[in-house]
Scaffold this active site. Sequence first.
Site, PDB file in Angstrom:
ATOM      1  N   VAL A  95       0.865  -1.181   0.000  1.00  0.00           N
ATOM      2  CA  VAL A  95       0.000   0.000   0.000  1.00  0.00           C
ATOM      3  C   VAL A  95       0.898   1.226   0.000  1.00  0.00           C
ATOM      4  CG1 VAL A  95      -1.685   1.277   1.373  1.00  0.00           C
ATOM      5  CG2 VAL A  95      -1.836  -1.218   1.238  1.00  0.00           C
ATOM      6  N   CYS A  96       0.658   2.135  -0.930  1.00  0.00           N
ATOM      7  CA  CYS A  96       1.499   3.336  -1.032  1.00  0.00           C
ATOM      8  C   CYS A  96       1.368   4.185   0.224  1.00  0.00           C
ATOM      9  CB  CYS A  96       1.106   4.171  -2.237  1.00  0.00           C
ATOM     10  SG  CYS A  96       1.883   5.795  -2.229  1.00  0.00           S
ATOM     11  N   ILE A  97       2.506   4.533   0.784  1.00  0.00           N
ATOM     12  CA  ILE A  97       2.487   5.260   2.061  1.00  0.00           C
ATOM     13  C   ILE A  97       1.880   6.663   1.918  1.00  0.00           C
ATOM     14  CG2 ILE A  97       4.882   6.075   1.815  1.00  0.00           C
ATOM     15  CD1 ILE A  97       5.116   5.720   4.886  1.00  0.00           C
TER      16      ILE A  97
END
Lengths: 129, 130
Positions: free
Chosen positions: B77-79
């Site tokens: 999941v993209c931070i």
Amino acid sequence: MSEETMEPGGVRKKFMYVNRKAPYGTIYALESLEVALIGAAFEQDVSLAFVDDGVYELAKGQNTKGIEMKNFSPTYRALEGYDIEKLYVAKESLDTRGLTEADLLVPVQVVSAPELAKLMAEQDVILSF
Amino acid sequence: MKFSILVNEGPYTHQAADTAYQFTKTALEKGHEIFRVFFYHDGVHNGTRLTVPPQDERNIVKRWSELAEKYKLDMVVCIAAAQRRGVMDASESKRHGFNADNIAPGFRISGLGQLIEAGIQADRIITFGD
């Protein structure tokens, strides 16, 4: 946690980021730009294409005060500093919106649809936003 | 073939979240390799464990978690996108002074560099979204 900047195996691929959406209204344009900037650290062969409403991302004179959004358009001027110099803009998309190259923030190459198709065919990775 | 998958849309709103799952599952069943599944934009919402869909509906988040466990899938999941939208793991939550986290099992939070690496390492990267 921080962004990784590893360069796996020294592979250099042709990456094209295709920007298709207006800069405001949805977050796609802003988050696409974030990918391009992070990606610059990986020393890939990067180009950006602007088609459809995506051409508005590069329009001069953006004023976002009324919609309480950050005007992120100056960031496109910084792309050169990240060695991202290949910016292709679809001629048909400019034409249908009454825009010309002079309306854009940064130097670009205006390309026809067949030219853009050829460029896309040459890519290893296309990320479309 | 070695695929990477990019999921750009949230669960239940957009078919892309379902199609990405179905593609990933089928590719694995047919013996292909999935290098990574990367969740971006509203796609990060696929990785929150605090979803409770009606019982007669598919459970999108749980489905991903189960697939990850079965195939040792790398689901990132993209931070930056996750921070905007309130998807946190324990360490991120702590770092920002919150008292709860909501990342689902099998997902991990990391940087956009993981997306670029996914493009470099895979034979094909496939985007699911608008």
